[in-house]
Design a protein around this motif. Sequence first.
Motif, PDB file in Angstrom:
ATOM      1  N   ASP A 138       0.834  -1.207   0.000  1.00  0.00           N
ATOM      2  CA  ASP A 138       0.000   0.000   0.000  1.00  0.00           C
ATOM      3  C   ASP A 138       0.867   1.254   0.000  1.00  0.00           C
ATOM      4  N   ASP A 170      -0.052   4.011  -1.155  1.00  0.00           N
ATOM      5  CA  ASP A 170      -0.911   5.183  -0.973  1.00  0.00           C
ATOM      6  C   ASP A 170      -0.815   5.752   0.440  1.00  0.00           C
ATOM      7  N   LYS A 171      -0.561   4.897   1.419  1.00  0.00           N
ATOM      8  CA  LYS A 171      -0.476   5.385   2.794  1.00  0.00           C
ATOM      9  C   LYS A 171       0.953   5.736   3.202  1.00  0.00           C
ATOM     10  N   ASP A 213       2.916   8.352   2.512  1.00  0.00           N
ATOM     11  CA  ASP A 213       3.093   9.720   3.006  1.00  0.00           C
ATOM     12  C   ASP A 213       2.592   9.862   4.439  1.00  0.00           C
ATOM     13  N   LYS A 214       1.466   9.232   4.745  1.00  0.00           N
ATOM     14  CA  LYS A 214       0.911   9.288   6.102  1.00  0.00           C
ATOM     15  C   LYS A 214       1.852   8.616   7.102  1.00  0.00           C
ATOM     16  N   THR A 215       2.416   7.490   6.723  1.00  0.00           N
ATOM     17  CA  THR A 215       3.338   6.770   7.603  1.00  0.00           C
ATOM     18  C   THR A 215       4.583   7.612   7.857  1.00  0.00           C
ATOM     19  N   THR A 248       4.894  10.875   7.632  1.00  0.00           N
ATOM     20  CA  THR A 248       4.505  12.011   8.466  1.00  0.00           C
ATOM     21  C   THR A 248       4.418  11.590   9.923  1.00  0.00           C
ATOM     22  N   ASN A 249       3.830  10.427  10.168  1.00  0.00           N
ATOM     23  CA  ASN A 249       3.726   9.936  11.536  1.00  0.00           C
ATOM     24  C   ASN A 249       5.106   9.666  12.133  1.00  0.00           C
ATOM     25  N   LYS A 267       6.677  12.978  13.124  1.00  0.00           N
ATOM     26  CA  LYS A 267       6.029  13.515  14.330  1.00  0.00           C
ATOM     27  C   LYS A 267       6.433  12.731  15.582  1.00  0.00           C
ATOM     28  N   VAL A 277       7.973  16.312   4.571  1.00  0.00           N
ATOM     29  CA  VAL A 277       7.117  16.561   5.739  1.00  0.00           C
ATOM     30  C   VAL A 277       7.532  17.876   6.393  1.00  0.00           C
ATOM     31  N   GLU A 291       7.411   1.677   7.959  1.00  0.00           N
ATOM     32  CA  GLU A 291       6.495   0.948   8.841  1.00  0.00           C
ATOM     33  C   GLU A 291       7.255   0.280   9.981  1.00  0.00           C
ATOM     34  N   GLU A 331       8.174   3.144  12.354  1.00  0.00           N
ATOM     35  CA  GLU A 331       6.948   3.589  13.035  1.00  0.00           C
ATOM     36  C   GLU A 331       6.555   2.608  14.142  1.00  0.00           C
TER      37      GLU A 331
END
Length: 178
Positions: free
Chosen positions: A10, A12-13, A15-17, A19-20, A23, A50, A166, A169
Amino acid sequence: MVSVNFSECDTDKLDKTVTNVVKLLERKGLTIATAESCTGGLLSELITSVSGASAVFELGLCTYSERIKTEFLGVPAGTIRDFGVVSEQTALSMVRGLKKCSGADVCVSVTGIAGPSGGTAETPVGTVYIGFDICGREFVRLPELWKLSDMSRSNIRKCAAVYAFETVEKMLMEAITN
């Protein structure tokens, strides 16, 4: 270990990972550095995309050639000769050299074959070793990217990034809850 279904990686996710991860690093007061070969700077690009990454990103090296891996990261020529540039030993040496030169709390190295050429029966396209040093815990992973349904160079590189981020994270989240 992070479980990633590589037949359905995936991206698609991604960028979200990332960013997390940025942070989480910021919240914990930690820094990150990368040493990349087959991903060609993709990890660094994703981190720096980010907002606020400058608070956590120490260094990104694109160490594509054997000479640069040896000269900049201190990967022993004997390691490359004996195990190959695409190997667990080289990924570990890369992450150790990155830790030494950057001092970052989280270090990630990537070495592999993104294709479409360069693979062999023993080391097929999609063989990617990812080295980690996360707050002193060193390890190397070999996600089975050769099993991807989309074996394009772009997808192999992106899926390597998904796996790397991942993993970081997950480990940072575990450190927060422990």
